[in-house]
Structure formats: structure tokens, C-alpha cells
Design an enzyme around this catalytic site. Structure first.
Site, PDB file in Angstrom:
ATOM      1  N   GLY A 263       0.312   5.767   0.506  1.00 17.42           N
ATOM      2  CA  GLY A 263      -0.589   6.880   0.780  1.00 17.42           C
ATOM      3  C   GLY A 263       0.183   8.140   1.059  1.00 17.42           C
ATOM      4  O   GLY A 263       1.404   8.213   0.837  1.00 17.42           O
ATOM      5  N   GLY A 264      -0.529   9.159   1.564  1.00 18.52           N
ATOM      6  CA  GLY A 264       0.095  10.441   1.837  1.00 18.52           C
ATOM      7  C   GLY A 264       1.148  10.350   2.921  1.00 18.52           C
ATOM      8  O   GLY A 264       2.041  11.180   3.001  1.00 18.52           O
ATOM      9  N   PHE A 265       1.081   9.339   3.763  1.00 20.02           N
ATOM     10  CA  PHE A 265       2.050   9.154   4.846  1.00 20.02           C
ATOM     11  C   PHE A 265       3.325   8.484   4.371  1.00 20.02           C
ATOM     12  O   PHE A 265       4.366   8.585   4.995  1.00 20.02           O
ATOM     13  CB  PHE A 265       1.438   8.267   5.928  1.00 20.02           C
ATOM     14  CG  PHE A 265       0.918   6.975   5.376  1.00 20.02           C
ATOM     15  CD1 PHE A 265       1.753   5.900   5.153  1.00 20.02           C
ATOM     16  CD2 PHE A 265      -0.417   6.851   5.024  1.00 20.02           C
ATOM     17  CE1 PHE A 265       1.284   4.721   4.618  1.00 20.02           C
ATOM     18  CE2 PHE A 265      -0.897   5.668   4.493  1.00 20.02           C
ATOM     19  CZ  PHE A 265      -0.055   4.598   4.282  1.00 20.02           C
ATOM     20  N   GLY A 266       3.259   7.726   3.279  1.00 21.94           N
ATOM     21  CA  GLY A 266       4.375   6.924   2.817  1.00 21.94           C
ATOM     22  C   GLY A 266       3.887   5.582   2.306  1.00 21.94           C
ATOM     23  O   GLY A 266       2.862   5.513   1.616  1.00 21.94           O
TER      24      GLY A 266
ATOM     25  N   LYS B  11       4.170   0.247   8.523  1.00 20.43           N
ATOM     26  CA  LYS B  11       3.821   1.543   7.932  1.00 20.43           C
ATOM     27  C   LYS B  11       5.030   2.466   8.096  1.00 20.43           C
ATOM     28  O   LYS B  11       5.388   2.860   9.205  1.00 20.43           O
ATOM     29  CB  LYS B  11       2.590   2.108   8.646  1.00 20.43           C
ATOM     30  CG  LYS B  11       2.126   3.456   8.158  1.00 20.43           C
ATOM     31  CD  LYS B  11       0.860   3.863   8.920  1.00 20.43           C
ATOM     32  CE  LYS B  11       0.375   5.238   8.530  1.00 20.43           C
ATOM     33  NZ  LYS B  11      -0.851   5.614   9.271  1.00 20.43           N
TER      34      LYS B  11
ATOM     35  N   ASP C 120     -11.129  10.529   9.182  1.00 22.76           N
ATOM     36  CA  ASP C 120     -10.719  10.094   7.844  1.00 22.76           C
ATOM     37  C   ASP C 120     -11.269   8.699   7.545  1.00 22.76           C
ATOM     38  O   ASP C 120     -10.559   7.835   7.033  1.00 22.76           O
ATOM     39  CB  ASP C 120      -9.198  10.103   7.724  1.00 22.76           C
ATOM     40  CG  ASP C 120      -8.744  10.097   6.257  1.00 22.76           C
ATOM     41  OD1 ASP C 120      -7.593   9.688   5.999  1.00 22.76           O
ATOM     42  OD2 ASP C 120      -9.546  10.461   5.377  1.00 22.76           O
TER      43      ASP C 120
ATOM     44  N   VAL D 271       3.307   1.109   2.927  1.00 23.84           N
ATOM     45  CA  VAL D 271       3.067   0.013   3.854  1.00 23.84           C
ATOM     46  C   VAL D 271       3.649  -1.254   3.245  1.00 23.84           C
ATOM     47  O   VAL D 271       3.422  -1.555   2.061  1.00 23.84           O
ATOM     48  CB  VAL D 271       1.560  -0.180   4.125  1.00 23.84           C
ATOM     49  CG1 VAL D 271       1.345  -1.339   5.087  1.00 23.84           C
ATOM     50  CG2 VAL D 271       0.949   1.088   4.688  1.00 23.84           C
TER      51      VAL D 271
ATOM     52  N   GLY E 211       0.816  -1.205   0.000  1.00 21.30           N
ATOM     53  CA  GLY E 211       0.000   0.000   0.000  1.00 21.30           C
ATOM     54  C   GLY E 211       0.845   1.247   0.000  1.00 21.30           C
ATOM     55  O   GLY E 211       2.035   1.227   0.340  1.00 21.30           O
TER      56      GLY E 211
END
Length: 821
Positions: free
Chosen positions: A509-512, A528, A625, A514, A507
Site C-alpha cells: 500500500g501507500g505505506f509500504g 508492516k 480510511d 506487509v 500486501g
């Protein structure tokens, strides 16, 4: 042989054959007049007209055929008797069973079914069945088992058919001479943990049988004479009921509710022999010892009162208690002493009938220790019980109001008992802890110095090893509360994820990103890894660690640990083998794996997780969210909410908050949050409503396109609803596999959640009730918020802006591109 004698013997044999052949079926051409009977094929039951006791009134009933003492088990026209013997039971032209009084030229009773039927048959089970075809060739359209009177035969049900709303329950006769509806009833009370209740009138409780939490063990040989039945309990989406079967099917045993309000079970042994009766003793009556008291019939030897207060409680009225009147129950010994994070604990009361579960809560899959923690973290929780043993996981039940109708079982009923753990304050707990410490000291004295030195050496070595392997990280939140979380080192992460290989990436996302990891212990994890370029920095990382480390629920992803080395920040979660929900509902091939019932289970699971965040956790938590990509599915397709980096916690009575920094995902944000920065539990409920509509339609809200209009999914669903065409919203892959009424109910609940005004949206506790019970009435939804919004970007977007500066530009401001995990 003389021809006349031959004819005589032939006629005699023919008549004998007619007499010995039972007739068990009614057809349109065959009726039953008063004086005639139907007899089941095995000649176990008979049906016909009868007069009870000394009464001259006539009723149609079913009774045991071979027992000389007429024992009626079912009465049709119990409240409409016939005076005289002019009654006829037949099938009318509409296919209904009808009892007709020829003298008064009136119908006194009928079945009122809409399907055309052709035959009615009396079965050897005692069930009178109306079929839609000859000799049972068609479906059942009506049966007497669905309309009990005062008798529960084997395989009859007490409970509720959730699909039709039909309730099965017993009602007593008024007297032995009058079978009309009496004042006592025996029914299944529906709640999270259903229980059987014997009522007097509409609501006065006489006796209660709790749900059988643990399996009954095999009876010993000396007890086999009493063990003649098997109890069954079923609770699913279609029905909830209790019933029983006979271990020896050839025996004649039955349960009935008599006119005095006693529930009895009898078996035939030349006469009816009673082997069970409720209430069975002075402790059997409901609430004998009042709230927070419990009854022990072993105490009642003529000198001792059978009532005792639960640990930590004392009689409300000492004077009345001394007079052996416990109706006022018990109260806390020290009302002024708080039992909320103040040194309180639990005292075990062994082998009891658990309290009334009308308002108890049920938690599935918790260990005994987790059940205790679940109760301890909620200051309103008064007691808990669990079926778990050792480290196993099973059913956990917690109570939050009056602990009513508790009794200690005598030894012969110990199979039904549970250990109840009652919450007590620190003062009550102190002497028990002191006693336990004294016992431990006595044991320690016996241990020799050499053995003690060896043990201490082993403990020291083990402690040093564990300290090295399991270091902890201390993170303080705004309340200065320390959260301890295991640390994983960078080498472990790299080895587990094949050095963060792209092949292990599951995965982004905006965080980085997974990554899937595999530890040397054989356990799979999800790592994560926060990107150094991510807008979600240390604040979000710390926020997620603090919040999710405190949360323990079966529908929330479990945080296992973290890693902080320089600028590297990583979180370690339990691995969800089926990935995110959006990878199923929006993908053509995988969506076929989500049947209608499975989608409903997923919706209910998400709802329970949100309910825990909003109501049952120590702090009220707003996720901010919620979306399909933040719902992960384990190997059994159980949903778990993830990604708490943007979540906010409320303390005290605070129910809403305003922020200048609006964060979240377009298509899921509530209007009042996206425009004004105002967020509350109702903003999460709006997001949940979007998820429901996406699950049921298989379409994304912000990527939805329709040839006839420019509305998003919410607007499309709303238009179909007001036009009475909501069924057109349903994902084609689940059509025909699920009840249309349940699908439409889910769509209606989704529309209720996405209503424009927050005050119009239901609470999450109401949503859960709507989802699990078809009997809860649903209001008509009002216009949804953002129902004309369209997606301007291909893909799901996370939004962050200053609401005070740009309240009207929310649809085009984008900070971070997210992809589903």
C-alpha cells in the site's frame, strides 16, 4: 355355536374396538361436538369442550387424559366462551380450525391461516398441529405451541421468532373459574443478554430469571429428585427463546403461571406435587433491596435485615432502612469522589444472581482480566461478571446503570450463581488492600531466610532475563500519556519473514509492504514495513502505535509490537490468515465462500468495531480510511478493522473537526469531508455504508460500470431502490442462500449510512440495533452523496489534498496508489 350369539359377540367386539381406538385427527369430514374428544395416539392428552371450576361457560381446551384431576394446559377461545353445549370444533373450507356456536349462529374463534390445510392432529406432546396434508404429510401451518396460554409444556418456547415476529409468552387466567387473559405474563425480554421476566400488567416486574451464563454441573445423587428438567437457551439470527425438556420423558411434569402471579412447576405422583415456585422466598421478588442493594435470605433470622448495600454504597434513607424498607435502595458513599482513573478498583461479591441485564453489554471471547480492563477503561461501567476461568476466554457482561435485583444465592441454588465485581472508589478499596498486604506479610515472616534468599536470587535472574527479552518503547501522545509497547529487533523480523522475501509478501500500500512472518515460538505474525519513500511518515506511524495500542476489541486488529532502527519503522500485528475482505467480495471464486449469513455476520462485526471506536473506547476515534481492504478476516472469517495511521482521536465532548489536509480513499470518503475537510463519526458511517453495499453486491463503488448509465455503485443502488428493484443489486452468488428480506434490509441500512447530509445518517449504535434486530423500524433513505462519482483510475486510490485550496477538484487529485492487502 348359536348364530345369534355369534352375531352378538362380533358386534360386541366391534364396539369395544371402536371405544378403545383413540381418534387424534380432525379432517374436513370429521368435527368435534361438545361432549366428544380427540385423544392423542399415546392417550397422554385429550382435546374437547370443558367448563373450568364452578363456571358453566364452555371452552375448547387440551388437558391430561389419564389424570383424574382435570388439568387444562391450553385454551383456544379463552376470551370468547360459549354459553351452553352448542359448540362445534371443525375445519372450514379455507382449512382453518373454527369453533362455531350453533345456538347464536356465530364463529367464536378460528386460526386465521392463509395456507390451505387438510388435517389437524393432537400430538402426544400436547401440541395441536394444523397440517397442509393428510396425517402430517405436509408442512405445519399452525400449532398451539405457538400460542401458549398459562402453561409451558416440555419443548414449548418462551421468546421470539425473529423471522416472523411471533412472540411466545405465558399469560395467567383471571381466576380458577375464568381462563380469560389475566394480569400476569411471563416472557423473554430481549436485549444483549435476554432474561425471563414475570410481569404484572404492562411493565411492573414481579420476578426475573437471568440468562444461564455457565453450564450447570451434574447434580449430586441426593439432589437428583429435584433435577428433573434440562433448561435450553437459544439465541441466533432466526430466533431467541428459552425452553426445557424432561430428564425422564415418561414423567408428567409441567410449568404454569397461576392467577395470583406465581410461576410453578409440578409433577404428577398420584397428585400434583409442587417442587418449584417463584418468587421462592423474601429475596425472590424483583428489586427487593432496591438499586445497588442485594438480598441475602440467610440474613433473615428474625434479627437481621435480609437487605445489604453493595460494596461502596450505603442506604439512601437510613431511617427507612432501619424500618426494613429498602425500596429506595442505596447510593454511593462518597458521591464527590470520582471513580474515573482515580485509584478505583473492584470488589467481588460471590455467588449472586447477576443484576438486571436490560441495559447490560455483552462481550464475547474475553478473559477474566480482559473483562475487568473493558469495564475499567469505561468510567461509566459500574460492575462486571465473567464466565471465564483462569486464562480462558468466555462471556463478559458489563453494567452501566442501576444495579438492580441482585441476590446472594443460598447454598442449594449455588449452581446458578455468578461472581459479581462491583466498582468502588479508592477509599473503599484501601482497607481491603491493606488487609491483603498484612496477610502477605504474615506469610513472608514464616519463610526462612535461606529460602527467601533463593527466591530473591531466582526473581533477580528472571527479571534480568525478561528485561533483556522484553524491552519496551515509550511513545508520548498529545496528552503526555505514555504507551508502552514491546520492541522487536531487526534480526527477529528478518528471520521471521525470510529476510523480507517477496514470497512472504502478503500486501502492499501507500505505506509500504506487509509480510507474513513465522516466529521461532511457532506463532504467525504480520509485519508492516514502512517504505522510506512513503508519504505516510513518522507522524502516521506514531499515530497508529498510540491509538491501536490503547484499543482492545475483538473486531480490531491487535498490535503486538514495533521496531524502530534508524529510518526503518515496522509494526507487528496478529496474522489474519484469510487476508482482506476485498480479496473475497471482489474475486469471483472466493466470493462463493461468503454465504448471505456470513456476509451479514461480517457486516455486524465491522459495525461493532466501529461502535467501539466511536462510543465505547476511552477516546472517540474517527478512522478516516474505512474500506474493504482495511478489513481483515481471521481463520474463522471474523472481521477485524486495521490500518489506523490516518485515524484521529477526540476528547471531551468534541464531536467533529475540520482539517485542511484531507486524507482517505476515493469512493469511501463522505462528501462533507472530501469537499470541506469536515470529519466526524458520520464520515466513518458513510464509509461503512459503502462497504455494506459492496459486500451485498460484490461490486466496487468506484470501479462499477453499467451499460445503461454512468453512475457509480451508490447511484446504481439508489436508482434501483427508488424504482423498487433493490433485489437486482444482490451478488448472484448469494441468491437463494439467504432471506431476501434480510438482504433488502442490509441494502436499506447501507443507503441510510451513505445519505448526503451527515445529520440524516444514523449513529453507529442505531446501525448495530438495525442489523441485529428485525423488529427495529427503518426510515426511508434519502439521496446518497457522490452518487454520480466515477473512477478515473484503474485501482483504488488514496487521496490527500488541501481542501481549502481545491474544494471542487476532489475526484482527480491522487497522491498514493494503494493495493489491497
Amino acid at each position: 355355536m348359536n348364530p345369534e350369539k355369534l352375531v352378538f359377540y362380533l358386534l360386541l367386539s366391534f364396539l369395544f374396538f371402536r371405544i378403545c381406538t383413540s381418534i387424534d385427527t380432525l379432517t374436513p369430514n370429521r368435527s368435534i361436538k361438545d361432549g366428544n374428544v380427540l385423544v392423542s395416539s399415546g392417550e397422554t392428552f385429550a382435546l374437547g369442550f370443558f367448563s373450568p371450576g364452578n363456571s358453566s361457560r364452555r371452552y375448547v381446551g387440551i388437558w391430561y387424559n389419564k389424570i383424574p384431576e382435570q388439568t387444562v394446559v391450553w385454551v383456544s377461545n379463552r376470551d370468547s366462551p360459549i354459553n351452553g353445549t352448542s359448540g362445534v370444533l371443525s375445519l372450514n373450507r379455507d382449512g382453518n380450525l373454527v369453533i362455531y356456536d350453533n345456538t347464536q349462529n356465530r364463529t367464536v374463534w378460528q386460526t386465521n391461516v392463509s395456507a390451505v390445510s387438510y388435517s389437524a392432529q393432537l400430538l402426544d406432546s400436547g401440541n395441536l398441529v394444523l397440517f397442509q396434508g393428510d396425517s402430517g404429510s405436509g408442512g405445519v401451518v399452525w400449532q398451539s405451541f405457538d400460542h401458549p396460554t398459562n402453561t409451558l409444556l416440555p419443548n414449548m418456547k418462551i421468546g421470539l421468532d425473529r423471522r416472523t415476529g411471533l412472540e411466545w409468552f405465558l399469560t395467567s387466567w383471571k381466576s380458577r373459574d375464568d381462563p380469560s387473559t389475566g394480569e400476569y405474563s411471563y416472557r423473554l425480554e430481549l436485549n444483549e443478554l435476554p432474561q425471563l421476566i414475570l410481569f404484572k400488567g404492562a411493565s411492573s416486574r414481579v420476578w426475573r430469571l437471568p440468562t444461564l451464563l455457565k453450564r450447570q454441573r451434574s447434580a449430586k445423587a441426593k439432589d437428583m429428585a429435584r433435577s428433573i428438567i434440562n433448561r435450553t437457551q437459544v439465541n441466533n439470527l432466526d430466533e431467541v427463546y428459552a425452553s426445557y425438556t424432561l430428564i425422564n420423558a415418561s414423567s408428567l411434569s409441567t410449568m404454569f403461571l397461576d392467577e395470583l402471579g406465581s410461576l410453578k412447576m409440578v409433577t404428577w405422583a398420584g397428585k400434583w406435587v409442587e417442587f418449584f415456585k417463584s418468587p421462592v422466598d423474601q429475596c425472590g421478588g424483583y428489586g427487593r433491596c432496591g438499586a445497588y442493594g442485594y438480598c441475602d435470605s440467610n440474613n433473615n433470622n428474625g434479627q437481621h435485615f435480609e437487605c445489604t448495600c453493595l460494596p461502596g454504597y450505603e442506604p439512601r434513607s437510613a431511617e427507612e432502612w432501619n424500618l426494613r424498607d429498602a425500596s429506595d435502595g442505596c447510593i454511593k458513599k462518597r458521591e464527590e469522589l470520582s471513580m474515573c482513573i482515580n485509584g478505583e478498583g473492584f470488589v467481588k461479591v460471590a455467588n449472586v444472581k447477576i443484576p438486571d441485564t436490560s441495559k447490560a453489554r455483552v462481550w464475547m471471547g474475553l478473559s477474566l482480566h480482559e473483562c475487568k480492563d473493558e469495564c475499567l477503561r469505561n468510567c461509566s461501567c459500574l460492575a462486571y461478571t465473567s464466565t471465564a476461568e483462569g486464562g480462558a476466554r468466555a462471556i463478559c457482561v458489563t453494567w452501566y446503570e442501576n444495579l438492580m435485583d441482585v441476590r446472594r444465592y443460598v447454598r442449594r441454588f449455588s449452581e446458578d450463581g455468578q461472581d459479581l465485581y462491583v466498582r468502588v472508589d479508592a477509599v473503599e478499596l484501601a482497607p481491603r488492600r491493606k488487609s491483603r498486604r498484612l496477610m502477605q506479610r504474615k506469610v513472608a515472616v514464616v519463610v526462612t531466610s535461606v529460602f527467601l534468599a533463593s527466591v530473591l536470587f531466582i526473581i533477580l535472574v528472571g527479571w534480568l532475563v525478561m528485561k533483556k527479552r522484553r524491552r519496551g518503547i515509550d511513545i508520548q501522545d498529545s496528552d503526555e500519556e505514555t504507551v508502552e509497547l514491546p520492541i522487536f529487533d531487526m534480526v527477529t523480523h528478518a528471520r521471521a519473514t525470510n529476510n523480507f522475501s517477496d514470497t512472504n509478501k502478503i500486501g502492499k500500500g501507500g505505506f509500504g509492504c506487509v509480510y507474513k512472518g513465522h516466529l521461532s515460538t511457532g506463532k504467525d505474525i504480520a509485519v508492516k514495513r514502512l517504505s522510506r519513500d512513503s508519504k505516510q511518515g513518522l507522524k502516521e506511524f506514531k499515530n497508529e502505535v498510540i491509538l491501536i495500542a490503547k484499543l482492545q476489541h475483538r473486531n480490531l486488529v491487535r498490535l503486538l509490537g514495533c521496531c524502530i532502527i534508524g529510518e526503518e519503522r515496522m509494526l507487528v500485528y496478529e496474522y489474519m490468515s484469510n487476508g482482506s475482505l476485498d480479496s473475497f467480495i471482489f474475486e469471483i471464486t472466493r466470493s462463493k465462500l461468503l454465504t448471505g449469513s456470513r456476509r451479514l455476520d461480517i457486516i455486524i462485526g465491522i459495525a461493532r468495531g466501529i461502535l467501539y471506536l466511536h462510543q465505547d473506547s476511552r477516546l472517540r476515534i474517527i478512522h478516516r480510511d474505512l474500506k474493504a481492504s482495511n478489513v481483515l478476516l481471521d481463520s474463522k472469517m471474523n472481521p477485524k478493522i486495521s490500518d489506523f495511521g490516518l485515524a484521529r482521536a477526540f476528547g471531551g465532548d468534541l464531536s467533529s473537526e475540520k482539517t485542511k489536509r484531507v486524507v482517505g480513499t476515493f469512493g469511501y470518503m463522505a462528501p462533507e469531508y472530501a469537499i470541506d475537510g469536515l470529519f466526524s463519526t458520520k464520515s466513518d458511517i458513510f464509509s461503512f455504508g459503502v462497504i455494506i453495499l459492496e459486500i451485498m453486491s460484490g461490486k466496487r463503488n468506484r470501479k462499477f460500470h453499467h451499460a445503461d448509465h454512468d453512475l457509480n455503485l451508490l447511484g446504481h443502488a439508489w436508482g434501483l431502490w427508488i424504482d423498487g428493484k433493490a433485489s437486482e443489486l444482490i451478488d448472484p452468488v448469494i441468491e437463494g442462500s439467504f432471506s431476501m428480506s434480510k438482504v433488502l434490509r442490509c441494502i436499506q441500512i447501507g443507503l441510510l449510512c451513505v445519505q448526503k447530509c451527515p445529520e440524516d445518517r444514523p449513529t453507529m449504535s442505531s446501525v448495530v440495533s438495525m442489523l441485529i434486530s428485525d423488529t427495529v423500524a427503518l426510515p426511508q433513505p434519502k439521496q446518497p452523496g457522490f452518487y454520480i462519482e466515477r473512477s478515473f483510475k484503474q485501482g483504488e486510490q488514496t487521496h490527500e489534498h488541501n481542501s481549502a485550496q481545491s474544494p471542487s477538484s476532489i475526484n482527480e487529485v491522487t497522491m498514493t496508489q494503494l493495493e489491497a492487502r
